[in-house]
Scaffold this motif. Structure first.
Motif, PDB file in Angstrom:
ATOM      1  N   LEU A   1      31.239  46.957  27.225  1.00  0.00           N
ATOM      2  CA  LEU A   1      30.710  45.735  27.827  1.00  0.00           C
ATOM      3  C   LEU A   1      31.837  44.768  28.192  1.00  0.00           C
ATOM      4  N   VAL A   2      32.727  44.515  27.245  1.00  0.00           N
ATOM      5  CA  VAL A   2      33.820  43.572  27.489  1.00  0.00           C
ATOM      6  C   VAL A   2      34.753  44.094  28.579  1.00  0.00           C
ATOM      7  N   GLU A   3      35.034  45.388  28.559  1.00  0.00           N
ATOM      8  CA  GLU A   3      35.934  45.965  29.561  1.00  0.00           C
ATOM      9  C   GLU A   3      35.404  45.752  30.975  1.00  0.00           C
ATOM     10  N   HIS A   4      34.157  46.114  31.207  1.00  0.00           N
ATOM     11  CA  HIS A   4      33.584  45.976  32.551  1.00  0.00           C
ATOM     12  C   HIS A   4      33.480  44.507  32.967  1.00  0.00           C
ATOM     13  N   LEU A   5      32.977  43.682  32.074  1.00  0.00           N
ATOM     14  CA  LEU A   5      32.746  42.284  32.435  1.00  0.00           C
ATOM     15  C   LEU A   5      34.042  41.513  32.646  1.00  0.00           C
ATOM     16  N   ARG A   6      35.019  41.735  31.777  1.00  0.00           N
ATOM     17  CA  ARG A   6      36.278  40.991  31.937  1.00  0.00           C
ATOM     18  C   ARG A   6      36.998  41.388  33.218  1.00  0.00           C
ATOM     19  N   ARG A   7      37.012  42.672  33.538  1.00  0.00           N
ATOM     20  CA  ARG A   7      37.679  43.118  34.761  1.00  0.00           C
ATOM     21  C   ARG A   7      37.002  42.525  36.000  1.00  0.00           C
TER      22      ARG A   7
ATOM     23  N   ASP B   1      34.855  30.103  32.071  1.00  0.00           N
ATOM     24  CA  ASP B   1      34.244  30.088  30.738  1.00  0.00           C
ATOM     25  C   ASP B   1      33.928  31.505  30.275  1.00  0.00           C
ATOM     26  N   HIS B   2      33.395  32.325  31.172  1.00  0.00           N
ATOM     27  CA  HIS B   2      33.060  33.700  30.803  1.00  0.00           C
ATOM     28  C   HIS B   2      34.314  34.509  30.478  1.00  0.00           C
ATOM     29  N   ILE B   3      35.355  34.322  31.265  1.00  0.00           N
ATOM     30  CA  ILE B   3      36.621  35.000  30.978  1.00  0.00           C
ATOM     31  C   ILE B   3      37.114  34.619  29.580  1.00  0.00           C
ATOM     32  N   THR B   4      37.005  33.341  29.263  1.00  0.00           N
ATOM     33  CA  THR B   4      37.490  32.846  27.969  1.00  0.00           C
ATOM     34  C   THR B   4      36.711  33.444  26.804  1.00  0.00           C
ATOM     35  N   VAL B   5      35.375  33.435  26.891  1.00  0.00           N
ATOM     36  CA  VAL B   5      34.588  33.947  25.760  1.00  0.00           C
ATOM     37  C   VAL B   5      34.723  35.464  25.635  1.00  0.00           C
ATOM     38  N   LEU B   6      34.925  36.154  26.752  1.00  0.00           N
ATOM     39  CA  LEU B   6      35.154  37.599  26.671  1.00  0.00           C
ATOM     40  C   LEU B   6      36.494  37.887  25.995  1.00  0.00           C
ATOM     41  N   GLU B   7      37.496  37.089  26.304  1.00  0.00           N
ATOM     42  CA  GLU B   7      38.798  37.260  25.655  1.00  0.00           C
ATOM     43  C   GLU B   7      38.732  36.894  24.176  1.00  0.00           C
ATOM     44  N   ASP B   8      37.859  35.957  23.838  1.00  0.00           N
ATOM     45  CA  ASP B   8      37.710  35.549  22.437  1.00  0.00           C
ATOM     46  C   ASP B   8      37.152  36.669  21.557  1.00  0.00           C
ATOM     47  N   THR B   9      36.591  37.707  22.168  1.00  0.00           N
ATOM     48  CA  THR B   9      36.095  38.834  21.368  1.00  0.00           C
ATOM     49  C   THR B   9      37.240  39.651  20.782  1.00  0.00           C
ATOM     50  N   GLY B  10      38.440  39.513  21.343  1.00  0.00           N
ATOM     51  CA  GLY B  10      39.581  40.299  20.887  1.00  0.00           C
ATOM     52  C   GLY B  10      39.578  41.728  21.392  1.00  0.00           C
ATOM     53  N   LEU B  11      38.695  42.042  22.339  1.00  0.00           N
ATOM     54  CA  LEU B  11      38.547  43.418  22.815  1.00  0.00           C
ATOM     55  C   LEU B  11      39.147  43.654  24.199  1.00  0.00           C
ATOM     56  N   VAL B  12      39.721  42.621  24.792  1.00  0.00           N
ATOM     57  CA  VAL B  12      40.277  42.761  26.139  1.00  0.00           C
ATOM     58  C   VAL B  12      41.624  43.473  26.077  1.00  0.00           C
ATOM     59  N   LYS B  13      41.786  44.495  26.916  1.00  0.00           N
ATOM     60  CA  LYS B  13      43.058  45.202  27.037  1.00  0.00           C
ATOM     61  C   LYS B  13      43.735  44.728  28.323  1.00  0.00           C
ATOM     62  N   PHE B  14      44.653  43.801  28.175  1.00  0.00           N
ATOM     63  CA  PHE B  14      45.256  43.171  29.347  1.00  0.00           C
ATOM     64  C   PHE B  14      46.086  44.152  30.168  1.00  0.00           C
ATOM     65  N   GLU B  15      46.640  45.173  29.528  1.00  0.00           N
ATOM     66  CA  GLU B  15      47.428  46.143  30.285  1.00  0.00           C
ATOM     67  C   GLU B  15      46.553  46.910  31.272  1.00  0.00           C
ATOM     68  N   ASP B  16      45.282  47.100  30.936  1.00  0.00           N
ATOM     69  CA  ASP B  16      44.362  47.770  31.857  1.00  0.00           C
ATOM     70  C   ASP B  16      43.927  46.832  32.973  1.00  0.00           C
ATOM     71  N   ILE B  17      43.684  45.575  32.628  1.00  0.00           N
ATOM     72  CA  ILE B  17      43.260  44.592  33.630  1.00  0.00           C
ATOM     73  C   ILE B  17      44.333  44.383  34.680  1.00  0.00           C
ATOM     74  N   ASN B  18      45.587  44.347  34.262  1.00  0.00           N
ATOM     75  CA  ASN B  18      46.692  44.056  35.173  1.00  0.00           C
ATOM     76  C   ASN B  18      47.192  45.274  35.922  1.00  0.00           C
ATOM     77  N   ASP B  19      46.564  46.420  35.710  1.00  0.00           N
ATOM     78  CA  ASP B  19      46.943  47.635  36.426  1.00  0.00           C
ATOM     79  C   ASP B  19      46.326  47.584  37.812  1.00  0.00           C
ATOM     80  N   VAL B  20      47.158  47.404  38.853  1.00  0.00           N
ATOM     81  CA  VAL B  20      46.647  47.249  40.213  1.00  0.00           C
ATOM     82  C   VAL B  20      46.525  48.571  40.939  1.00  0.00           C
ATOM     83  N   THR B  21      46.864  49.685  40.296  1.00  0.00           N
ATOM     84  CA  THR B  21      46.780  50.981  40.966  1.00  0.00           C
ATOM     85  C   THR B  21      45.352  51.459  41.021  1.00  0.00           C
TER      86      THR B  21
END
Length: 212
Positions: free
Chosen positions: A152-158, A192-212
């Motif tokens: 859930l967090v992966e899809h929504l945060r991206r 706000d949604h980005i912030t609360v999703l990141e507050d879960t501690g489940l966001v993998k920023f290396e995947d989000i920042n992968d532009v390939t």
């Protein structure tokens, strides 16, 4: 001496040609490719021209980008509202359930605002999630426990990261007061949604920042 002069001219010619090529590339290629600005690059490629030109409304000109933005706000709610409700009901941690609360509240408001815009300016809206959105919801439905939280967090945060760039682009460029109001509110809610999703501690920023 003559050989040295010839060599110097050759080097000078190469430098001139290189400069011309570099200048042409800068004019032709999008600056985002050089800047590595993921959000801006995705935003500029993330709206679709409906081919209907700019409409004149009492709120100001309504461009194809404006109309697509209204549709995208509506489209986001069609899958993020169900995702938020799922987070409220199935989240295994308090932070995931809190994120669900924010998603439901935020997209309920944005949904109403997008519908108001569509009625005021005669913009057609989607009524069903698109193919990708159905896949996201399917991934969540098939997952359980901690895996559900992560999916859930992966899809929504991206997706929120992508739309955040588009919101900023519309807010910056629109000349329509109603669209500007929608973009202003969407900017606050999406952040706000980005912030609360990141507050879960489940966001993998290396995947989000992968532009390939």
């Amino acid at each position: 001496m003559r050989s040295a002069m010839t060599s110097g001219r050759a080097i000078g010619t190469v430098l001139i040609v290189f400069s011309l090529v570099a200048t042409l590339a800068a004019l032709v290629l999008p600056s985002d490719m050089f800047e590595g600005n993921r959000a801006s690059a995705l935003a500029r490629a993330g709206w679709q021209d409906d081919g209907k030109g700019t409409w004149q409304t009492k709120y100001g000109p309504l461009t194809p980008m404006d109309r697509d933005f209204i549709r995208k706000v509506r489209s986001a709610g069609l899958w993020e509202l169900p995702a938020g409700r799922a987070a409220q009901e199935r989240g295994t941690t308090e932070s995931v359930r809190v994120a669900g609360d924010h998603l439901v509240d935020g997209h309920t408001e944005l949904d109403k605002r997008s519908i108001k815009c569509s009625r005021a300016m005669n913009v057609s809206l989607p009524n069903q999630p698109n193919g990708s959105q159905k896949e996201y919801l399917g991934d969540m439905e098939r997952a359980s426990g901690k895996k559900f939280d992560r999916v859930l967090v992966e899809h929504l945060r991206r997706q929120h990261g992508i739309v955040f760039g588009l919101v900023g682009l519309v807010r910056d460029q629109t000349r329509n007061s109603m669209v500007r109001s929608l973009a202003t509110r969407a900017n606050t809610i999406v952040l706000d949604h980005i912030t609360v999703l990141e507050d879960t501690g489940l966001v993998k920023f290396e995947d989000i920042n992968d532009v390939t």
